[in-house]
Write a protein that holds these residues in place. Structure first.
Motif, PDB file in Angstrom:
ATOM      1  N   ARG A  16       0.813  -1.203   0.000  1.00  0.00           N
ATOM      2  CA  ARG A  16       0.000   0.000   0.000  1.00  0.00           C
ATOM      3  C   ARG A  16       0.854   1.265   0.000  1.00  0.00           C
ATOM      4  O   ARG A  16       0.511   2.256  -0.632  1.00  0.00           O
ATOM      5  CB  ARG A  16      -0.921   0.045   1.215  1.00  0.00           C
ATOM      6  N   ARG A  17       1.968   1.218   0.718  1.00  0.00           N
ATOM      7  CA  ARG A  17       2.795   2.405   0.838  1.00  0.00           C
ATOM      8  C   ARG A  17       4.259   2.020   0.885  1.00  0.00           C
ATOM      9  O   ARG A  17       4.613   0.903   1.235  1.00  0.00           O
ATOM     10  CB  ARG A  17       2.435   3.199   2.094  1.00  0.00           C
ATOM     11  N   VAL A  18       5.102   2.974   0.537  1.00  0.00           N
ATOM     12  CA  VAL A  18       6.543   2.786   0.631  1.00  0.00           C
ATOM     13  C   VAL A  18       7.148   4.085   1.143  1.00  0.00           C
ATOM     14  O   VAL A  18       6.655   5.175   0.841  1.00  0.00           O
ATOM     15  CB  VAL A  18       7.148   2.397  -0.735  1.00  0.00           C
ATOM     16  N   GLY A  19       8.172   3.940   1.955  1.00  0.00           N
ATOM     17  CA  GLY A  19       8.772   5.128   2.542  1.00  0.00           C
ATOM     18  C   GLY A  19      10.273   5.008   2.695  1.00  0.00           C
ATOM     19  O   GLY A  19      10.830   3.903   2.652  1.00  0.00           O
ATOM     20  N   TRP A  20      10.911   6.157   2.833  1.00  0.00           N
ATOM     21  CA  TRP A  20      12.332   6.220   3.154  1.00  0.00           C
ATOM     22  C   TRP A  20      12.477   6.766   4.563  1.00  0.00           C
ATOM     23  O   TRP A  20      11.945   7.832   4.880  1.00  0.00           O
ATOM     24  CB  TRP A  20      13.064   7.130   2.172  1.00  0.00           C
ATOM     25  N   PHE A  21      13.186   6.035   5.402  1.00  0.00           N
ATOM     26  CA  PHE A  21      13.510   6.449   6.755  1.00  0.00           C
ATOM     27  C   PHE A  21      15.012   6.701   6.831  1.00  0.00           C
ATOM     28  O   PHE A  21      15.774   6.244   5.985  1.00  0.00           O
ATOM     29  CB  PHE A  21      13.148   5.355   7.766  1.00  0.00           C
ATOM     30  N   ARG A  49      15.113   6.877  14.605  1.00  0.00           N
ATOM     31  CA  ARG A  49      14.782   6.739  13.202  1.00  0.00           C
ATOM     32  C   ARG A  49      13.616   7.668  12.870  1.00  0.00           C
ATOM     33  O   ARG A  49      12.670   7.779  13.638  1.00  0.00           O
ATOM     34  CB  ARG A  49      14.413   5.288  12.902  1.00  0.00           C
ATOM     35  N   GLU A  50      13.704   8.314  11.729  1.00  0.00           N
ATOM     36  CA  GLU A  50      12.654   9.235  11.328  1.00  0.00           C
ATOM     37  C   GLU A  50      12.233   8.977   9.883  1.00  0.00           C
ATOM     38  O   GLU A  50      13.048   8.589   9.041  1.00  0.00           O
ATOM     39  CB  GLU A  50      13.115  10.690  11.472  1.00  0.00           C
ATOM     40  N   LEU A  51      10.955   9.227   9.631  1.00  0.00           N
ATOM     41  CA  LEU A  51      10.429   9.107   8.284  1.00  0.00           C
ATOM     42  C   LEU A  51      10.808  10.352   7.498  1.00  0.00           C
ATOM     43  O   LEU A  51      10.525  11.472   7.921  1.00  0.00           O
ATOM     44  CB  LEU A  51       8.905   8.935   8.315  1.00  0.00           C
ATOM     45  N   VAL A  52      11.416  10.152   6.359  1.00  0.00           N
ATOM     46  CA  VAL A  52      11.885  11.259   5.523  1.00  0.00           C
ATOM     47  C   VAL A  52      10.890  11.563   4.415  1.00  0.00           C
ATOM     48  O   VAL A  52      10.534  12.718   4.182  1.00  0.00           O
ATOM     49  CB  VAL A  52      13.256  10.921   4.915  1.00  0.00           C
ATOM     50  N   ALA A  53      10.443  10.514   3.722  1.00  0.00           N
ATOM     51  CA  ALA A  53       9.508  10.694   2.608  1.00  0.00           C
ATOM     52  C   ALA A  53       8.726   9.403   2.424  1.00  0.00           C
ATOM     53  O   ALA A  53       9.233   8.321   2.737  1.00  0.00           O
ATOM     54  CB  ALA A  53      10.247  11.055   1.316  1.00  0.00           C
ATOM     55  N   ALA A  54       7.526   9.523   1.908  1.00  0.00           N
ATOM     56  CA  ALA A  54       6.699   8.344   1.687  1.00  0.00           C
ATOM     57  C   ALA A  54       5.726   8.614   0.543  1.00  0.00           C
ATOM     58  O   ALA A  54       5.455   9.775   0.200  1.00  0.00           O
ATOM     59  CB  ALA A  54       5.934   7.974   2.953  1.00  0.00           C
ATOM     60  N   ARG A  55       5.228   7.523  -0.013  1.00  0.00           N
ATOM     61  CA  ARG A  55       4.231   7.655  -1.066  1.00  0.00           C
ATOM     62  C   ARG A  55       3.408   6.381  -1.122  1.00  0.00           C
ATOM     63  O   ARG A  55       3.806   5.338  -0.591  1.00  0.00           O
ATOM     64  CB  ARG A  55       4.887   7.899  -2.428  1.00  0.00           C
ATOM     65  N   LEU A  56       2.244   6.485  -1.772  1.00  0.00           N
ATOM     66  CA  LEU A  56       1.448   5.307  -2.005  1.00  0.00           C
ATOM     67  C   LEU A  56       2.129   4.431  -3.055  1.00  0.00           C
ATOM     68  O   LEU A  56       2.785   4.947  -3.962  1.00  0.00           O
ATOM     69  CB  LEU A  56       0.051   5.701  -2.503  1.00  0.00           C
ATOM     70  N   TRP A  57       1.970   3.107  -2.905  1.00  0.00           N
ATOM     71  CA  TRP A  57       2.553   2.215  -3.902  1.00  0.00           C
ATOM     72  C   TRP A  57       1.850   2.398  -5.245  1.00  0.00           C
ATOM     73  O   TRP A  57       2.494   2.446  -6.290  1.00  0.00           O
ATOM     74  CB  TRP A  57       2.420   0.769  -3.424  1.00  0.00           C
ATOM     75  N   ILE A  94      10.589  11.747  -3.697  1.00  0.00           N
ATOM     76  CA  ILE A  94      10.369  10.315  -3.768  1.00  0.00           C
ATOM     77  C   ILE A  94       9.587  10.025  -5.043  1.00  0.00           C
ATOM     78  O   ILE A  94       8.629  10.727  -5.372  1.00  0.00           O
ATOM     79  CB  ILE A  94       9.624   9.790  -2.517  1.00  0.00           C
ATOM     80  N   SER A  95      10.025   9.004  -5.769  1.00  0.00           N
ATOM     81  CA  SER A  95       9.361   8.644  -7.020  1.00  0.00           C
ATOM     82  C   SER A  95       9.420   7.138  -7.201  1.00  0.00           C
ATOM     83  O   SER A  95      10.112   6.440  -6.457  1.00  0.00           O
ATOM     84  CB  SER A  95      10.008   9.352  -8.210  1.00  0.00           C
ATOM     85  N   LYS A  96       8.696   6.659  -8.184  1.00  0.00           N
ATOM     86  CA  LYS A  96       8.608   5.197  -8.385  1.00  0.00           C
ATOM     87  C   LYS A  96       8.579   4.889  -9.867  1.00  0.00           C
ATOM     88  O   LYS A  96       7.888   5.543 -10.636  1.00  0.00           O
ATOM     89  CB  LYS A  96       7.355   4.666  -7.693  1.00  0.00           C
ATOM     90  N   ASP A  97       9.337   3.883 -10.243  1.00  0.00           N
ATOM     91  CA  ASP A  97       9.309   3.336 -11.600  1.00  0.00           C
ATOM     92  C   ASP A  97       8.462   2.078 -11.553  1.00  0.00           C
ATOM     93  O   ASP A  97       8.897   1.053 -11.002  1.00  0.00           O
ATOM     94  CB  ASP A  97      10.740   3.037 -12.075  1.00  0.00           C
ATOM     95  N   ASN A  98       7.251   2.167 -12.083  1.00  0.00           N
ATOM     96  CA  ASN A  98       6.321   1.040 -11.970  1.00  0.00           C
ATOM     97  C   ASN A  98       6.827  -0.201 -12.704  1.00  0.00           C
ATOM     98  O   ASN A  98       6.618  -1.326 -12.249  1.00  0.00           O
ATOM     99  CB  ASN A  98       4.951   1.449 -12.513  1.00  0.00           C
ATOM    100  N   ALA A  99       7.478   0.003 -13.826  1.00  0.00           N
ATOM    101  CA  ALA A  99       7.955  -1.142 -14.608  1.00  0.00           C
ATOM    102  C   ALA A  99       9.046  -1.913 -13.876  1.00  0.00           C
ATOM    103  O   ALA A  99       9.178  -3.130 -14.053  1.00  0.00           O
ATOM    104  CB  ALA A  99       8.456  -0.664 -15.966  1.00  0.00           C
ATOM    105  N   LYS A 100       9.817  -1.208 -13.067  1.00  0.00           N
ATOM    106  CA  LYS A 100      10.939  -1.838 -12.361  1.00  0.00           C
ATOM    107  C   LYS A 100      10.634  -2.134 -10.906  1.00  0.00           C
ATOM    108  O   LYS A 100      11.485  -2.684 -10.203  1.00  0.00           O
ATOM    109  CB  LYS A 100      12.170  -0.934 -12.451  1.00  0.00           C
ATOM    110  N   ASN A 101       9.440  -1.737 -10.429  1.00  0.00           N
ATOM    111  CA  ASN A 101       9.115  -1.895  -9.000  1.00  0.00           C
ATOM    112  C   ASN A 101      10.229  -1.303  -8.134  1.00  0.00           C
ATOM    113  O   ASN A 101      10.637  -1.905  -7.130  1.00  0.00           O
ATOM    114  CB  ASN A 101       8.895  -3.366  -8.643  1.00  0.00           C
ATOM    115  N   THR A 102      10.699  -0.169  -8.537  1.00  0.00           N
ATOM    116  CA  THR A 102      11.796   0.483  -7.836  1.00  0.00           C
ATOM    117  C   THR A 102      11.377   1.880  -7.408  1.00  0.00           C
ATOM    118  O   THR A 102      10.777   2.627  -8.187  1.00  0.00           O
ATOM    119  CB  THR A 102      13.043   0.559  -8.737  1.00  0.00           C
ATOM    120  N   VAL A 103      11.701   2.202  -6.171  1.00  0.00           N
ATOM    121  CA  VAL A 103      11.392   3.509  -5.604  1.00  0.00           C
ATOM    122  C   VAL A 103      12.698   4.273  -5.431  1.00  0.00           C
ATOM    123  O   VAL A 103      13.715   3.687  -5.031  1.00  0.00           O
ATOM    124  CB  VAL A 103      10.672   3.367  -4.258  1.00  0.00           C
ATOM    125  N   TYR A 104      12.659   5.551  -5.724  1.00  0.00           N
ATOM    126  CA  TYR A 104      13.859   6.374  -5.657  1.00  0.00           C
ATOM    127  C   TYR A 104      13.690   7.491  -4.632  1.00  0.00           C
ATOM    128  O   TYR A 104      12.583   7.956  -4.372  1.00  0.00           O
ATOM    129  CB  TYR A 104      14.152   7.006  -7.018  1.00  0.00           C
TER     130      TYR A 104
END
Length: 120
Positions: free
Chosen positions: A32-37, A45-53, A70-80
């Motif tokens: 549902r969601r992905v985040g960078w801590f 530990r702190e949450l830096v950025a997050a987004r919906l999957w 924060i961004s996501k490449d759907n084809a690669k299932n990779t979050v940046y």
């Protein structure tokens, strides 16, 4: 299960951009969601950025708003995490985390972490 593998950490001078990657594999359809801590020595530990999957809603901590993206490449299932204008206070171990639909916990899976050091 979902596996998260971070990459892209390193040492940079203040102001030099850096991009972290988080490759997700396994049962990503349930995410549902992905985040960078991040966690700096002696700090929590702190949450830096997050987004919906799926979707475009994002969250940024005030400390990084306007500098990190924060961004996501759907084809690669990779979050940046694009880190622009990094500062020495951004030095920390950065972790990628993901949460599944219907879980009581916000984040269920964690990567191993990648060190980011920003020198003055």
């Amino acid at each position: 299960q979902v596996q998260l593998v971070e990459s892209g950490g390193g040492t940079v001078q203040a102001g030099v951009s850096l991009r972290l990657s988080c490759a997700a594999s396994g049962r990503t359809a349930y995410l549902r969601r992905v985040g960078w801590f991040r966690q700096a020595p002696g700090k929590e530990r702190e949450l830096v950025a997050a987004r919906l999957w799926i979707g475009s809603h994002t969250y940024y901590a005030d400390a990084v708003k306007g500098r990190f993206t924060i961004s996501k490449d759907n084809a690669k299932n990779t979050v940046y995490l694009q880190m622009n204008s990094p500062k020495p206070e951004d030095t920390a171990v950065y972790y990628c985390a993901a949460g599944v639909v219907g879980s009581d916990e916000s984040y269920n899976f964690w990567g191993q972490g990648t060190q980011v050091t920003v020198s003055p």
